[in-house]
Design a protein around this motif. Structure first.
Motif, PDB file in Angstrom:
ATOM      1  N   UNK A  30       0.804  -1.231   0.000  1.00  0.00           N
ATOM      2  CA  UNK A  30       0.000   0.000   0.000  1.00  0.00           C
ATOM      3  C   UNK A  30       0.836   1.279   0.000  1.00  0.00           C
ATOM      4  N   UNK A  31       2.166   1.161   0.132  1.00  0.00           N
ATOM      5  CA  UNK A  31       2.987   2.371   0.248  1.00  0.00           C
ATOM      6  C   UNK A  31       4.169   2.353  -0.725  1.00  0.00           C
ATOM      7  N   UNK A  49      -6.826   0.430   2.450  1.00  0.00           N
ATOM      8  CA  UNK A  49      -5.782   0.086   1.478  1.00  0.00           C
ATOM      9  C   UNK A  49      -5.823   0.998   0.259  1.00  0.00           C
ATOM     10  N   UNK A  50      -7.016   1.202  -0.303  1.00  0.00           N
ATOM     11  CA  UNK A  50      -7.138   2.056  -1.485  1.00  0.00           C
ATOM     12  C   UNK A  50      -6.700   3.484  -1.213  1.00  0.00           C
ATOM     13  N   UNK A  51      -7.087   3.986  -0.040  1.00  0.00           N
ATOM     14  CA  UNK A  51      -6.706   5.349   0.338  1.00  0.00           C
ATOM     15  C   UNK A  51      -5.205   5.502   0.506  1.00  0.00           C
ATOM     16  N   UNK A 104       0.081   7.539  -1.058  1.00  0.00           N
ATOM     17  CA  UNK A 104       1.535   7.386  -1.231  1.00  0.00           C
ATOM     18  C   UNK A 104       1.966   7.613  -2.679  1.00  0.00           C
ATOM     19  N   UNK A 105       1.225   7.030  -3.614  1.00  0.00           N
ATOM     20  CA  UNK A 105       1.561   7.257  -5.021  1.00  0.00           C
ATOM     21  C   UNK A 105       1.323   8.705  -5.425  1.00  0.00           C
ATOM     22  N   UNK A 106       0.217   9.263  -4.929  1.00  0.00           N
ATOM     23  CA  UNK A 106      -0.155  10.634  -5.298  1.00  0.00           C
ATOM     24  C   UNK A 106       0.841  11.677  -4.845  1.00  0.00           C
TER      25      UNK A 106
END
Length: 206
Positions: free
Chosen positions: A77-78, A109-111, A116-118
């Motif tokens: 997730x990160x 998880x989606x958040x 992290x990607x954003x």
């Protein structure tokens, strides 16, 4: 072999807040895996009380080294979304660390993946990127009489002049695309009436 690659223009940070959690992204160019690891260690040292210090880095013009860490966040997730953002933006020789200070609201998880990607994408936008081209390093040796004009001509024709050294003769270090070598030899001979000496060296990304 890769002829060019993109990397982050400079080291820097960007912060965003999502549901009371602070996400601080630090990005830096890294010439090797060791440099990337040292950068990660430095950022972790700066934020010892953070909930998480997740990282990702991509080394190699062909992205041959890719590493990511979730640092305690749920698996995948990160670090992975951070790495995917670097890869998607075609960024190489770059290390990213996202420091999270938990604000009391779970993101799911989606958040987390989006956060992290954003923040890595936002930081790339804020700092900008540069493209580095593969060049053959070469040395041109010429007499003092022709050196000034030759240097001006090199710069005027868009050649990458790295260094000029004055001694008994003048040595001009340049970078050339491999594809231009034959035409450059002919141009140099014509420009200096065959008096300049061209020596080829190794390769570098400039």
């Amino acid at each position: 072999m890769q002829e060019q690659y993109r990397t982050v223009a400079r080291a820097g940070t960007h912060e965003t807040e999502i549901n009371r959690s602070r996400f601080l992204c630090a990005l830096a160019p890294a010439a090797s895996e060791r440099e990337a690891q040292e950068f990660v260690a430095r950022v972790r040292k700066e934020h010892p009380t953070a909930t998480h210090n997740c990282y990702a880095y991509v080394i190699g013009a062909d992205a041959s080294v890719q590493k990511a860490s979730d640092d305690g966040e749920p698996g995948g997730t990160a670090g992975v979304p951070m790495l995917q953002m670097l890869i998607r933006r075609e960024v190489r020789y770059t290390a990213a660390v996202v420091t999270r200070y938990y604000g009391g609201v779970k993101l799911g998880a989606g958040g987390l993946i989006r956060a992290y990607g954003g923040v890595v994408g936002e930081t790339l936008d804020a700092l900008g990127t540069v493209t580095r081209q593969r060049f053959r390093l070469a040395t041109v040796t010429v007499d003092h009489q022709r050196a000034g004009r030759l240097e001006n001509d090199l710069r005027a024709t868009g050649r990458h002049v790295r260094e000029v050294r004055y001694g008994e003769t003048v040595t001009i270090e340049i970078g050339l695309p491999d594809a231009d070598l034959a035409s450059f030899r002919a141009w140099l001979a014509d420009t200096t009436a065959g008096t300049a000496v061209l020596e080829l060296g190794g390769e570098a990304f400039i």
